[in-house]
Each structure stands twice: as C-alpha cells, then as structure tokens.
Design an enzyme around this catalytic site. Sequence first.
Site, PDB file in Angstrom:
ATOM      1  N   ASN A   1       0.862  -1.185   0.000  1.00 33.96           N
ATOM      2  CA  ASN A   1       0.000   0.000   0.000  1.00 33.96           C
ATOM      3  C   ASN A   1       0.901   1.239   0.000  1.00 33.96           C
ATOM      4  OD1 ASN A   1      -1.829   2.018   0.358  1.00 33.96           O
ATOM      5  ND2 ASN A   1      -2.590   1.334   2.355  1.00 33.96           N
ATOM      6  N   TRP A   2       1.038   1.844  -1.176  1.00 28.86           N
ATOM      7  CA  TRP A   2       1.934   3.006  -1.306  1.00 28.86           C
ATOM      8  C   TRP A   2       1.263   4.303  -0.857  1.00 28.86           C
ATOM      9  CZ3 TRP A   2       4.377   1.687  -6.797  1.00 28.86           C
ATOM     10  CH2 TRP A   2       5.256   0.603  -6.634  1.00 28.86           C
TER      11      TRP A   2
ATOM     12  N   HIS B   1      -9.960   1.246   4.244  1.00 24.70           N
ATOM     13  CA  HIS B   1      -8.737   1.462   5.033  1.00 24.70           C
ATOM     14  C   HIS B   1      -9.049   2.460   6.147  1.00 24.70           C
ATOM     15  CE1 HIS B   1      -4.680   2.603   6.166  1.00 24.70           C
ATOM     16  NE2 HIS B   1      -4.276   1.502   5.565  1.00 24.70           N
TER      17      HIS B   1
ATOM     18  N   GLU C   1      -6.099  -4.664  10.383  1.00 24.92           N
ATOM     19  CA  GLU C   1      -5.132  -3.580  10.577  1.00 24.92           C
ATOM     20  C   GLU C   1      -5.534  -2.793  11.819  1.00 24.92           C
ATOM     21  OE1 GLU C   1      -2.858  -2.474   6.709  1.00 24.92           O
ATOM     22  OE2 GLU C   1      -4.454  -1.052   7.068  1.00 24.92           O
TER      23      GLU C   1
ATOM     24  N   GLY D   1       1.874   2.680  11.269  1.00 28.01           N
ATOM     25  CA  GLY D   1       2.844   3.763  11.446  1.00 28.01           C
ATOM     26  C   GLY D   1       3.474   3.744  12.833  1.00 28.01           C
TER      27      GLY D   1
ATOM     28  N   SER E   1       2.836  -1.839  10.575  1.00 26.60           N
ATOM     29  CA  SER E   1       4.261  -1.890  10.906  1.00 26.60           C
ATOM     30  C   SER E   1       4.931  -3.220  10.540  1.00 26.60           C
ATOM     31  CB  SER E   1       4.478  -1.549  12.385  1.00 26.60           C
ATOM     32  OG  SER E   1       3.957  -0.265  12.666  1.00 26.60           O
TER      33      SER E   1
ATOM     34  N   GLY F   1       2.690  -1.077   4.542  1.00 31.42           N
ATOM     35  CA  GLY F   1       2.745   0.350   4.241  1.00 31.42           C
ATOM     36  C   GLY F   1       4.180   0.791   4.003  1.00 31.42           C
TER      37      GLY F   1
END
Length: 263
Positions: free
Chosen positions: A10-11, A95, A167, A173, A213, A234
């Site tokens: 997932n950019w 998301h 998630e 993050g 992460s 990510g």
Amino acid sequence: MKQPKLVVANWKMYLNVHEASLLANRLGKKVQSHRDVEVVLAPNYLCLQPLSREIDHHKFKLAAQDGYYIDEGAYTGAVSFNQLRELVNYAIIGHSERRRYFNESLDEVRDKVAAAVRNGITPILCVGETKEERTQKETKQVLHDQVVTALSNLTAEDAESLVLAYEPVWAIGANEPAKPDTIAAAVDWIRFQVRELYGKTTESSIRVLYGGSDEPEYVSGIMATPGVDGLLVGRASLNYERFSDIITGVHLAVLSEDKTVKA
Ligand code: 13P
C-alpha cells in the site's frame, strides 16, 4: 490446491508517476517469483495505467487504494470500480485512513465492497480497532460491525474470493506490529464472523492479511500466526529491499509450514 499467500504494497499517497515506475522497476529486478506468494502493488490512481503497461504481470498484480460505489455519473473527482476494472485485480476498501480522514461510514464501505465485486474486482477489506476502542474493550464489537456490515450485500459465492485485512489502527505507522497473540485473537474473531454469515467452506476460502508496521524481521512471527494468509504493508513497501525481503520471508514461512505439516 492451496491458495497462494498474499503480500500487498500500500503506497498510500506517496510517489509520483516517475517515482512509482522507478520503484516498480527496481522491485521487478529484485523480487523472485514464488508460486506460493502473490504480490500486489497498490499505487495512487495516476500510476495504475503506466504501471499496468510496465510491470511483469506474472510477478505483480495491481490494486486500487479505493474506488467509488456508483459505476458512472456526475460525481466530480470520483473514480469508479467500473473504470478501474480493466486495470486492477484488487481494491483496498475501508482502510482506516479513509474511514478517519474521509469519514467513510460502515454503509459506504459496504456499498464499495459490493461495487468492486459487481465489477469483477476482489476487495481487500480493511478492518481494525483504534487504541481507544481497544482500551474500552470494544475490539470484538468493532470488528463484528465492520465485517458484518461490509459483507451484508454479498452472496456466499461473492464472498469466497474475498480478502480481509486486520489492521489495528494503533499499529499503523507504529514502532512495531501487534503481537502474534493479539493478531491471532482478532483474525480468529474475523474468521468466525465470516463462518457465521456464510459457513465453513467460504470461511476457509477467504484470505486474511495482517497490516500494521510489517517489517522483514517480524514476518516469520506474523506468518506463523494461525489464520494469517499474508501481509498488507505500508512504509516498508516503499523501499524495494525491505519489501523484497518481506516477500522472501513470506515464501520461507510457507516452506517451513509445509515441512511442519509433512513431519
Ligand atoms: P505501515 O506498514 O506503514 O504501518 O502501514 C500499514 C498500513 O496502513 C497498510 O495499509
């Protein structure tokens, strides 16, 4: 035959067209194809068309990061699943960043899931609780509501090819992923919801990913977690070496799982 594991990059809202092409090119050179691992790239909308021309489709598939639930009409700025269908096999839907920053409701996520399926695109439905919800012991309720609402317009046949991604918002993050025990409990609960709705056969045919992460050093621990079929990555997916190491790690996890089964 067993379904391949799935690793999704997932950019997010990173990389322009040029940078995305460069990264895809580097990945193309570095990543080995493994029959047991399917790799999916999810760049922003602008990059889908150029990447679909440039990538080796035996190695990579493409996903959209979102899509609109109406197929066509006067909806300025929106891109529909109907318009995406020739470019992507998958679409990330629901998301937590879309739920949070774009106020996506449970019902909107449900309509997007149905629109993707209607257009032949496999949804990667993201679910997960916030830190506050976990502290308030609301995790099970939140996951139940997110899964049950999102799937409520699908038949058992539609649901069979679904991908769900657990998630936890607090692990996105962050410095490290959720612990395997935490992931196992949530994934078990998510699978239970699907079993309750559609029965055992559908539940065993869906794939459930973990996201939050993910880094190469955590892959073997996460992939050894019961019920986990892959990763939604990510930050680490923006670095071709780390992402390639993650893919290799998933492949090695499958090999060691097969050995354990045979022993
Ligand atoms: P990070 O891997 O950067 O924590 O992001 C996870 C994520 O949101 C993937 O969809």
